[in-house]
Design an enzyme around this catalytic site. Structure first.
Site, PDB file in Angstrom:
ATOM      1  N   GLU A 242      16.172 -97.621  53.337  1.00  0.00           N
ATOM      2  CA  GLU A 242      15.514 -97.751  54.581  1.00  0.00           C
ATOM      3  C   GLU A 242      15.805 -96.331  55.365  1.00  0.00           C
ATOM      4  O   GLU A 242      16.776 -96.219  55.483  1.00  0.00           O
ATOM      5  CB  GLU A 242      16.024 -99.270  55.251  1.00  0.00           C
ATOM      6  CG  GLU A 242      15.598 -99.123  56.760  1.00  0.00           C
ATOM      7  CD  GLU A 242      16.030-100.367  57.430  1.00  0.00           C
ATOM      8  OE1 GLU A 242      15.456-100.714  58.604  1.00  0.00           O
ATOM      9  OE2 GLU A 242      17.078-100.866  56.956  1.00  0.00           O
TER      10      GLU A 242
ATOM     11  N   LYS B  83       8.155-103.008  58.646  1.00  0.00           N
ATOM     12  CA  LYS B  83       9.208-104.002  58.917  1.00  0.00           C
ATOM     13  C   LYS B  83       8.616-104.981  59.794  1.00  0.00           C
ATOM     14  O   LYS B  83       8.440-104.729  60.859  1.00  0.00           O
ATOM     15  CB  LYS B  83      10.595-103.379  59.264  1.00  0.00           C
ATOM     16  CG  LYS B  83      11.955-104.154  59.445  1.00  0.00           C
ATOM     17  CD  LYS B  83      12.934-103.187  59.909  1.00  0.00           C
ATOM     18  CE  LYS B  83      14.225-103.919  59.786  1.00  0.00           C
ATOM     19  NZ  LYS B  83      15.477-103.267  59.892  1.00  0.00           N
TER      20      LYS B  83
ATOM     21  N   CYS C 174      14.795-104.510  54.756  1.00  0.00           N
ATOM     22  CA  CYS C 174      16.136-104.880  55.180  1.00  0.00           C
ATOM     23  C   CYS C 174      16.262-106.278  55.863  1.00  0.00           C
ATOM     24  O   CYS C 174      16.162-107.330  55.383  1.00  0.00           O
ATOM     25  CB  CYS C 174      16.610-103.788  56.147  1.00  0.00           C
ATOM     26  SG  CYS C 174      18.434-103.691  56.595  1.00  0.00           S
TER      27      CYS C 174
END
Length: 552
Positions: free
Chosen positions: A45, A113, A149
């Site tokens: 990430e 994300k 994540c």
């Protein structure tokens, strides 16, 4: 349709702000993937920018430069495997945390994300906009879903990817260390593979950034939760991972399973890596510290020697008339055992000069804490002078117990640029010293053996600022103090909770008061390696002016 798929996992150490340096690391990993015949090389990430960028990512020229560099990477990596790499992206004026898929000279997909963490050290709701959940992307005929994540900590994103045809989950992370976090990560990812029936690959960043250490430890799970790969912690690594298509879907072929050390070793390794990267990424080569003959400075000197090599560590003994012969002997022994430079700089003459200078103003008053703190501040002045003259970062040596209750002198022993043991309670300092005397690893640059003499560990702690002074003259015994602090700080417990555990109410109330009134000191203190979920700085943000006391 291919029945085999190879992914090269690049668990690498990015530097925040070094866009070109990070891009070159990505290219090195891509070449390794190309040489190994991989279909895809994956990086963690926000790798192009480094992580955690805080408000730096909001600067337009910074995130635009990062986006441009990713576009250039796509062109540079046109002839070979696809690349998956984290970086910022813009949707109009909306800034997103994205995972880019580069193939055939262009950006093939951008995964945004969705769940933005806004707790502990993270403020992503401040810096990014949440992206919509989308379906998988396709690499050489294989449909891959990449929850970014935090997205993997919730079931909705992975389930959506599975429902829209994903065959493999590849999860890029910038997940920093705290104790026992590896177990938490693996439990979460087992849940995702059980829910989706898909193999999952958890790829984590590695390396120090200010107070945080990204501990790597990337791993892969087959459906059902069987561990197919475990990469090392606290170290860069490139691993080629093979998947095979079966009648039941893709399965990861068994890879190496690196040893995961216990929490004592991981804590120590984090402190070493944090200091090593803090130095390397800021351009410094050498450190110095005041070596008092006590246990805290001894473990800091040892951490520094293990991080940088003894030849890059200067230990300075600055005795006053209250410094015992035992402390003089112990300080020299620690420096000699480690192989560090040892300098001896008495402060009595300088202290007398300051006392004489202040005498007209102090006339009619009695000596008190003021005179004691002059010693500490004079030591800070001398150490900072050495730091300025020789370009060596001054390390401070206050443990978490002292930092918590303000048992340290601001502009004195708190002076310095980094504190390796800032998140280590005193009782754990004792345990770490014993552990290090018994343990040596290949990532330690200091010598093996009993580098900290047992008498340093066993003697009663003292600041030695007045005759026969001991820490427990001013504070509860450290086993009592540390448990009260664990309750108040790490567990957010009430005074009543502490009393219910058996502690004296007056003692708990004293500790709580010291904790609150010392906030101004912590606000000005050096950064230090984060080992817990309640480290002083981003994890725990309290006001300096605070009239609250728990007296319920």
């Amino acid at each position: 349709m291919a029945d085999r798929f190879r992914i090269t996992l690049a668990q690498l150490n990015a530097t925040v702000g070094d866009i070109e340096g990070n891009a070159q690391k990505a290219l090195t990993a891509w070449r390794a993937a190309r040489d190994a015949g991989a279909d895809l090389v994956a990086l963690p990430e926000m790798f192009i920018t480094g992580y955690n960028m805080q408000d730096l990512i909001l600067k337009p020229v910074f995130h635009q430069t990062a986006i441009t560099r990713i576009r250039q990477l796509a062109v540079e990596c046109a002839d070979g495997p696809a690349m998956a790499i984290g970086g910022p992206t813009l949707d109009g004026v909306r800034l997103h945390n994205a995972y880019y898929i580069l193939q055939d000279g262009q950006i093939k997909a951008e995964v945004l994300k969705h769940h933005l963490p806004n707790f502990n050290v993270f403020d992503e709701e401040r810096t990014f906009e949440a992206g919509d959940v989308t379906g998988p992307y396709v690499i050489n005929g294989v449909r891959i879903g990449s929850p970014v994540c935090e997205d993997a900590w919730y079931e909705d994103v992975s389930e959506t990817l599975a429902e829209t045809g994903a065959e493999i989950l590849l999860v890029p992370n910038g997940s920093p260390y705290f104790r026992n976090k590896m177990e938490m990560r693996q439990n979460v990812m087992v849940s995702r593979v059980v829910e989706t029936g898909l193999p999952a690959i958890y790829l984590n960043l590695v390396g120090g950034q200010d107070d945080q250490v990204f501990d790597g430890g990337s791993f892969a799970l087959n459906p059902g939760g069987a561990l197919a790969l475990q990469m090392p912690v606290m170290a860069e690594a490139i691993q080629h991972l093979d998947l095979t298509r079966t009648p039941d879907g893709w399965r990861i072929e068994q890879g190496p399973l690196a040893h995961i050390p216990d929490t004592m070793e991981q804590d120590y390794h984090v402190m070493v890596l944090a200091l090593r990267d803090y130095m390397a990424k800021t351009g410094f080569k050498k450190v110095l510290l005041g070596l008092s003959g006590g246990i805290d400075s001894a473990i800091v000197a040892t951490i520094a020697a293990d991080a940088l090599g003894p030849q890059n560590v200067r230990c300075v003994m600055l005795p006053s008339e209250y410094t015992s012969e035992a402390s003089l002997d112990d300080a020299r022994a620690v420096a000699e055992n480690l192989g560090c430079r040892y300098d001896f700089v008495p402060i009595a003459e300088g202290r007398q000069a300051i006392t004489n200078t202040l005498a007209p103003l102090f006339q009619g008053t009695s000596p008190d804490l003021t005179e004691e703190n002059i010693q500490s501040r004079l030591r800070g002045l001398l150490l900072m002078a050495l730091s300025n003259k020789f370009g060596e970062i001054l390390l401070t040596t206050g443990n978490k117990s002292e930092v918590a209750v303000g048992y340290a002198t601001i502009y004195g022993d708190m002076a310095g640029g980094y504190n390796p043991i800032k998140d280590v309670y005193k009782t754990r300092v004792f345990a770490l010293c014993r552990w290090r005397n018994d343990t040596h690893r290949d990532w330690m640059m200091g010598p093996a053996g009993t580098v900290i003499p047992p008498r340093v560990i066993d003697k009663p702690p003292s600041a030695e600022l007045r005759p026969d002074q001991r820490d427990d003259d001013s504070l509860p015994p450290y086993d009592v103090l540390d448990r009260i602090l664990e309750l108040l700080v790490d567990e957010d417990a009430s005074v009543a909770d502490c009393v219910a555990e058996g502690f004296d109410r007056a003692t708990v109330e004293k500790v709580e008061t010291l904790l609150y009134i010392s906030e101004y000191k912590r606000f000005q203190s050096a950064p230090g390696a984060r080992l817990s979920k309640k480290a002083f700085w981003l994890d725990r943000r309290y006001p300096i002016v605070n009239g609250w006391r728990d007296r319920s």
